[in-house]
Design a protein around this motif. Structure first.
Motif, PDB file in Angstrom:
ATOM      1  N   GLN A 158      14.697  -1.256  -2.918  1.00  0.00           N
ATOM      2  CA  GLN A 158      14.462  -2.596  -2.384  1.00  0.00           C
ATOM      3  C   GLN A 158      12.960  -2.797  -2.237  1.00  0.00           C
ATOM      4  OE1 GLN A 158      16.396  -3.283   1.428  1.00  0.00           O
ATOM      5  NE2 GLN A 158      18.282  -4.011   0.459  1.00  0.00           N
ATOM      6  N   VAL A 159      12.434  -3.878  -2.813  1.00  0.00           N
ATOM      7  CA  VAL A 159      11.066  -4.273  -2.499  1.00  0.00           C
ATOM      8  C   VAL A 159      11.183  -5.152  -1.258  1.00  0.00           C
ATOM      9  CG1 VAL A 159       8.968  -5.387  -3.307  1.00  0.00           C
ATOM     10  CG2 VAL A 159      10.437  -4.184  -4.937  1.00  0.00           C
ATOM     11  N   GLN A 193       9.685  -0.408  -1.546  1.00  0.00           N
ATOM     12  CA  GLN A 193       8.318  -0.830  -1.812  1.00  0.00           C
ATOM     13  C   GLN A 193       8.105  -2.071  -0.943  1.00  0.00           C
ATOM     14  OE1 GLN A 193       6.040   0.714  -3.624  1.00  0.00           O
ATOM     15  NE2 GLN A 193       7.381   2.291  -4.472  1.00  0.00           N
ATOM     16  N   GLY A 194       6.890  -2.631  -0.956  1.00  0.00           N
ATOM     17  CA  GLY A 194       6.636  -3.746  -0.047  1.00  0.00           C
ATOM     18  C   GLY A 194       5.901  -4.920  -0.672  1.00  0.00           C
ATOM     19  N   PHE A 195       6.233  -6.115  -0.182  1.00  0.00           N
ATOM     20  CA  PHE A 195       5.435  -7.316  -0.417  1.00  0.00           C
ATOM     21  C   PHE A 195       4.744  -7.667   0.906  1.00  0.00           C
ATOM     22  CE2 PHE A 195       8.467  -8.812  -3.933  1.00  0.00           C
ATOM     23  CZ  PHE A 195       7.532  -8.690  -4.952  1.00  0.00           C
ATOM     24  N   TYR A 208      -2.208   0.316   0.605  1.00  0.00           N
ATOM     25  CA  TYR A 208      -0.803   0.699   0.784  1.00  0.00           C
ATOM     26  C   TYR A 208       0.002   0.671  -0.508  1.00  0.00           C
ATOM     27  CZ  TYR A 208      -1.626  -0.022   5.818  1.00  0.00           C
ATOM     28  OH  TYR A 208      -2.089   0.045   7.106  1.00  0.00           O
ATOM     29  N   GLY A 209      -0.549   0.132  -1.578  1.00  0.00           N
ATOM     30  CA  GLY A 209       0.225   0.043  -2.812  1.00  0.00           C
ATOM     31  C   GLY A 209       1.289  -1.039  -2.802  1.00  0.00           C
ATOM     32  N   PHE A 210       1.119  -2.046  -1.946  1.00  0.00           N
ATOM     33  CA  PHE A 210       2.076  -3.154  -1.946  1.00  0.00           C
ATOM     34  C   PHE A 210       2.069  -3.832  -3.317  1.00  0.00           C
ATOM     35  CE2 PHE A 210       2.498  -4.295   2.886  1.00  0.00           C
ATOM     36  CZ  PHE A 210       2.977  -3.017   3.124  1.00  0.00           C
ATOM     37  N   LYS A 211       3.190  -4.474  -3.654  1.00  0.00           N
ATOM     38  CA  LYS A 211       3.398  -4.978  -5.008  1.00  0.00           C
ATOM     39  C   LYS A 211       2.990  -6.431  -5.200  1.00  0.00           C
ATOM     40  CE  LYS A 211       4.751  -1.036  -6.220  1.00  0.00           C
ATOM     41  NZ  LYS A 211       3.772  -0.270  -7.006  1.00  0.00           N
ATOM     42  N   GLY A 212       2.441  -7.041  -4.159  1.00  0.00           N
ATOM     43  CA  GLY A 212       2.084  -8.448  -4.183  1.00  0.00           C
ATOM     44  C   GLY A 212       2.371  -9.003  -2.802  1.00  0.00           C
ATOM     45  N   ALA A 213       2.626 -10.307  -2.727  1.00  0.00           N
ATOM     46  CA  ALA A 213       2.892 -10.908  -1.420  1.00  0.00           C
ATOM     47  C   ALA A 213       4.012 -11.922  -1.541  1.00  0.00           C
ATOM     48  CB  ALA A 213       1.634 -11.594  -0.886  1.00  0.00           C
ATOM     49  N   MET A 214       4.636 -12.189  -0.408  1.00  0.00           N
ATOM     50  CA  MET A 214       5.630 -13.251  -0.361  1.00  0.00           C
ATOM     51  C   MET A 214       5.181 -14.297   0.652  1.00  0.00           C
ATOM     52  SD  MET A 214       9.738 -13.143   0.288  1.00  0.00           S
ATOM     53  CE  MET A 214      10.156 -12.314  -1.246  1.00  0.00           C
ATOM     54  N   ILE A 215       5.221 -15.562   0.220  1.00  0.00           N
ATOM     55  CA  ILE A 215       4.834 -16.692   1.071  1.00  0.00           C
ATOM     56  C   ILE A 215       6.068 -17.569   1.286  1.00  0.00           C
ATOM     57  CG2 ILE A 215       3.446 -18.816   1.149  1.00  0.00           C
ATOM     58  CD1 ILE A 215       1.268 -17.275  -0.402  1.00  0.00           C
ATOM     59  N   HIS A 216       6.285 -17.958   2.545  1.00  0.00           N
ATOM     60  CA  HIS A 216       7.519 -18.660   2.911  1.00  0.00           C
ATOM     61  C   HIS A 216       7.241 -20.100   3.319  1.00  0.00           C
ATOM     62  CE1 HIS A 216      10.014 -14.921   3.267  1.00  0.00           C
ATOM     63  NE2 HIS A 216       8.811 -14.409   3.359  1.00  0.00           N
TER      64      HIS A 216
END
Ligand code: MN
Length: 322
Positions: free
Chosen positions: A59-60, A99-101, A123-131
């Motif tokens: 799960q990301v 993994q994380g956004f 941290y190696g996050f994979k990008g970001a999520m905006i809500h």
């Protein structure tokens, strides 16, 4: 025809909540019934069990709506930073499963860009999520937010544009007559779709992809209806009187979509015809949607094994460098 070997599955719109961040927004937005809330706050036990039983390998993780989008320019940066630090701890405990956004304090675009960089590089996050709308007020395509997209391009990570409860003026003008009987209309049944599809369209209109030609945007829910509408939007915007714009090509070049909460054969086939199998990534939208129905749907979907493997994880591996 059937696959003997279990596919490797990465699901990329899977939510959790951070107690400290969630305690700081004023409304009960996004909480849902107690069962959902419990799962949002469960990071390891039920979550991993349900991933295992459905056959989801990774799960990301992303914070659920409205994440850091309800905070102002002063308070947002520290709140988001704390939440991202704690997300990193969750991921580090099960690095092969999570993994994380990042959550970004968008009301402060410079701080949001810096936080994206910090979480990706440190941290190696994979990008970001905006809500949804920044600070509940502004669409993210406005030039004041472009520092975020500039940094995303520089880091070569995607920005996932996710819905939140739309602007009250929209709810009032378009939905209020039916809210008492159908409260879901505000969110996943329609309000989410209108807001996030509008955000996707506005990003193309804004010219942000001319400025940042390598910018990558992800939309959930099979593209919030846009794959079905691309031809018509493109055709109508091309009529005399408007600025020249190749809407459809721009969308197909810069957007990836996921299957979160939209397990429809018809919508999937339309999306594949419009965007191609390389642009569609598996997601569930856990815990608002359950894992097993998503996996069952994928298993029986009448597309080639090769395309299915791209959707299960091949595209995520490429896009998110996993
Ligand atoms: Mn979601």
């Amino acid at each position: 025809m059937s696959d003997q070997k279990k596919p490797y599955v990465i699901a990329i719109e899977e939510h959790y909540w951070d107690k400290e961040m969630a305690s700081k927004w004023a409304t009960g937005e996004g909480a849902g019934p107690p069962l959902i809330r419990d799962k949002l706050y469960d990071y390891y036990d039920v979550r991993l069990k349900e991933m295992d039983s459905a056959g989801i390998d990774v799960q990301v993780l992303s914070h659920g709506a409205p994440s850091a989008q309800r905070f102002d320019a002063e308070s947002g940066p520290e709140i988001a930073k704390g939440a991202n630090d704690r997300l990193n701890e969750i991921v580090r405990r099960h690095p092969t499963r999570f993994q994380g956004f990042a959550a970004l304090p968008t009301a402060n675009p410079k701080a949001a860009a810096d936080e994206l960089e910090r979480t990706v590089t440190k941290y190696g996050f994979k990008g970001a999520m905006i809500h949804g709308l920044s600070n509940g007020q502004k669409f993210l395509d406005l030039p004041e937010f472009w520092p975020i997209f500039e940094r995303a391009q520089a880091l070569d990570v995607p920005i996932y544009m996710h819905p939140a409860v739309p602007h009250p003026a929209f709810i009032d003008a378009y939905l209020k007559d039916y809210l008492k009987d159908f409260p879901g209309l505000t969110n996943a049944a329609w309000g989410f779709t209108v807001e996030t599809a509008t955000q996707g369209i506005r990003l193309v209109l804004s010219g942000v992809f001319d400025k940042y030609p390598k910018l990558k945007i992800i939309l959930g829910h099979l593209g919030e209806g846009l794959p079905f509408l691309l031809w018509r939007i493109d055709h109508a915007l091309s009529r005399p009187g408007g600025k020249a714009l190749n809407f459809r090509e721009t969308f197909r070049e810069h957007f990836w979509i996921t299957t979160s909460g939209n397990f429809s054969d018809a919508a999937m086939l339309c999306s594949m015809m419009e965007l191609g199998a390389d642009r569609i990534l598996f997601s569930v939208d856990y815990p608002y949607v359950e894992n097993q129905p998503g996996m069952d749907w994928m298993k029986h979907l009448a597309i080639s094994t090769e395309d299915k493997d791209k959707v299960y994880s091949g595209n995520a591996k490429r896009l998110l460098k996993m």
